[in-house]
Design a protein around this motif. Structure first.
Motif, PDB file in Angstrom:
ATOM      1  N   TRP A  33       0.680  -1.406  -0.065  1.00 32.77           N
ATOM      2  CA  TRP A  33       0.257   0.066   0.387  1.00 32.77           C
ATOM      3  C   TRP A  33       0.504   1.529  -0.386  1.00 32.77           C
ATOM      4  N   LEU A  34       1.444   1.256   0.440  1.00 32.06           N
ATOM      5  CA  LEU A  34       3.120   2.595   0.545  1.00 32.06           C
ATOM      6  C   LEU A  34       4.106   2.267  -0.530  1.00 32.06           C
ATOM      7  N   ARG A  35       4.019   3.522  -1.367  1.00 30.98           N
ATOM      8  CA  ARG A  35       4.937   3.823  -2.456  1.00 30.98           C
ATOM      9  C   ARG A  35       6.198   4.851  -1.482  1.00 30.98           C
ATOM     10  N   VAL A  36       7.576   4.912  -1.891  1.00 32.87           N
ATOM     11  CA  VAL A  36       8.428   5.758  -1.108  1.00 32.87           C
ATOM     12  C   VAL A  36       9.184   6.304  -1.834  1.00 32.87           C
ATOM     13  N   GLU A  37       8.639   7.224  -2.216  1.00 33.52           N
ATOM     14  CA  GLU A  37      10.484   8.474  -3.373  1.00 33.52           C
ATOM     15  C   GLU A  37      11.225   9.128  -2.941  1.00 33.52           C
ATOM     16  N   ARG A  38      11.905   9.338  -2.631  1.00 28.42           N
ATOM     17  CA  ARG A  38      13.226   9.895  -2.228  1.00 28.42           C
ATOM     18  C   ARG A  38      13.635  11.026  -2.645  1.00 28.42           C
ATOM     19  N   LEU A  39      13.761  12.227  -1.492  1.00 30.50           N
ATOM     20  CA  LEU A  39      14.555  13.574  -2.352  1.00 30.50           C
ATOM     21  C   LEU A  39      15.631  13.367  -2.611  1.00 30.50           C
ATOM     22  N   PRO A  40      16.658  14.177  -2.924  1.00 29.21           N
ATOM     23  CA  PRO A  40      18.493  14.012  -3.668  1.00 29.21           C
ATOM     24  C   PRO A  40      18.403  14.476  -1.937  1.00 29.21           C
ATOM     25  N   ALA A  41      19.529  14.069  -1.950  1.00 30.94           N
ATOM     26  CA  ALA A  41      20.245  14.714  -0.177  1.00 30.94           C
ATOM     27  C   ALA A  41      20.038  15.678   0.390  1.00 30.94           C
ATOM     28  N   TYR A  42      20.749  16.734  -0.600  1.00 25.01           N
ATOM     29  CA  TYR A  42      19.995  18.150  -0.349  1.00 25.01           C
ATOM     30  C   TYR A  42      19.353  18.812  -1.368  1.00 25.01           C
ATOM     31  N   ALA A  43      18.253  18.804  -0.927  1.00 24.89           N
ATOM     32  CA  ALA A  43      17.558  19.489  -1.738  1.00 24.89           C
ATOM     33  C   ALA A  43      16.273  20.501  -1.246  1.00 24.89           C
ATOM     34  N   PRO A  44      16.538  21.157  -0.767  1.00 22.02           N
ATOM     35  CA  PRO A  44      15.010  21.879   0.380  1.00 22.02           C
ATOM     36  C   PRO A  44      13.807  22.241  -0.855  1.00 22.02           C
ATOM     37  N   GLU A  45      14.683  22.654  -1.952  1.00 21.19           N
ATOM     38  CA  GLU A  45      13.604  23.393  -2.557  1.00 21.19           C
ATOM     39  C   GLU A  45      12.918  22.676  -3.605  1.00 21.19           C
ATOM     40  N   LEU A  46      13.215  21.324  -2.897  1.00 19.18           N
ATOM     41  CA  LEU A  46      12.184  20.425  -4.037  1.00 19.18           C
ATOM     42  C   LEU A  46      10.798  19.497  -2.876  1.00 19.18           C
ATOM     43  N   ASN A  47      11.119  19.905  -1.589  1.00 18.93           N
ATOM     44  CA  ASN A  47      10.874  19.554  -1.036  1.00 18.93           C
ATOM     45  C   ASN A  47       9.572  20.523   0.148  1.00 18.93           C
ATOM     46  N   PRO A  48       8.283  20.362  -0.297  1.00 15.00           N
ATOM     47  CA  PRO A  48       7.372  21.310   0.107  1.00 15.00           C
ATOM     48  C   PRO A  48       7.383  21.674   1.760  1.00 15.00           C
ATOM     49  N   VAL A  49       7.235  20.449   2.509  1.00 14.95           N
ATOM     50  CA  VAL A  49       7.343  20.768   3.689  1.00 14.95           C
ATOM     51  C   VAL A  49       8.409  22.283   4.087  1.00 14.95           C
ATOM     52  N   GLU A  50       9.976  22.059   3.125  1.00 17.16           N
ATOM     53  CA  GLU A  50      10.483  23.642   3.532  1.00 17.16           C
ATOM     54  C   GLU A  50       8.913  24.934   3.242  1.00 17.16           C
ATOM     55  N   GLN A  51       8.047  24.948   2.493  1.00 22.44           N
ATOM     56  CA  GLN A  51       7.722  25.813   2.547  1.00 22.44           C
ATOM     57  C   GLN A  51       6.472  25.824   3.313  1.00 22.44           C
ATOM     58  N   VAL A  52       6.108  24.931   4.254  1.00 19.32           N
ATOM     59  CA  VAL A  52       5.029  25.075   5.574  1.00 19.32           C
ATOM     60  C   VAL A  52       5.488  25.502   6.204  1.00 19.32           C
ATOM     61  N   TRP A  53       6.563  25.516   6.436  1.00 31.11           N
ATOM     62  CA  TRP A  53       7.614  26.173   7.810  1.00 31.11           C
ATOM     63  C   TRP A  53       7.880  27.418   7.693  1.00 31.11           C
ATOM     64  N   GLY A  54       8.787  27.416   6.328  1.00 33.67           N
ATOM     65  CA  GLY A  54       8.289  28.546   5.844  1.00 33.67           C
ATOM     66  C   GLY A  54       7.214  29.702   6.177  1.00 33.67           C
ATOM     67  N   ASN A  55       6.283  29.136   5.716  1.00 37.38           N
ATOM     68  CA  ASN A  55       5.448  30.143   6.056  1.00 37.38           C
ATOM     69  C   ASN A  55       4.165  30.338   7.244  1.00 37.38           C
ATOM     70  N   ILE A  56       4.688  28.845   8.228  1.00 37.35           N
ATOM     71  CA  ILE A  56       4.225  29.504   9.251  1.00 37.35           C
ATOM     72  C   ILE A  56       5.848  30.175  10.110  1.00 37.35           C
ATOM     73  N   LYS A  57       6.915  30.645   9.726  1.00 34.23           N
ATOM     74  CA  LYS A  57       7.771  31.252  10.496  1.00 34.23           C
ATOM     75  C   LYS A  57       7.886  32.678  10.529  1.00 34.23           C
ATOM     76  N   THR A  58       6.660  32.376   9.287  1.00 34.21           N
ATOM     77  CA  THR A  58       6.449  34.129   9.151  1.00 34.21           C
ATOM     78  C   THR A  58       5.203  34.429   9.108  1.00 34.21           C
ATOM     79  N   THR A  59       4.349  33.576   9.449  1.00 38.67           N
ATOM     80  CA  THR A  59       3.092  34.529   9.796  1.00 38.67           C
ATOM     81  C   THR A  59       2.823  34.266  11.762  1.00 38.67           C
ATOM     82  N   GLU A  60       2.786  32.559  12.195  1.00 41.62           N
ATOM     83  CA  GLU A  60       2.554  32.166  13.369  1.00 41.62           C
ATOM     84  C   GLU A  60       3.762  32.282  14.254  1.00 41.62           C
TER      85      GLU A  60
END
Length: 101
Positions: A33-60
């Protein structure tokens, strides 16, 4: 079952815990049931979670100076709820990566 038996895709960054022997063994038992896709070792621009935290850090969390860690926890939770309730915002973070699902 939270997903109603539907398959899911998990997108992981390069955290070493995600590549551990124990994790690989567990994932092998979840392939039905679970498929895993790995991002490159260091690619924060490809990780949508980085956008989430950036948004929270500039708001809440912007200019927040809590006396207790619980206040920061509550503020972060509020931000996650806000983002999670916005279909448009969630997908804008995915779009920002340029990746296709």
């Amino acid at each position: 079952d939270h997903l109603g038996g539907d398959p899911a895709t998990l997108i992981w960054d390069g955290l070493s815990a995600h590549r551990s022997k124990d994790m690989k063994a567990w994932l092998a038992t979840q392939r039905h049931w679970l498929r895993v896709e790995r991002l490159p070792a260091y690619a924060p621009e490809l990780n949508p979670v980085e956008q989430v935290w950036g948004n929270i850090k500039t708001t809440e969390l912007a200019n927040l100076c809590p006396e207790h860690i619980d206040e920061a926890h509550t503020a972060a939770g509020t931000g996650l709820d806000r983002i999670g309730n916005s279909y448009q915002l969630c997908f804008s973070f995915l779009d920002h990566t340029g990746l296709r699902l």
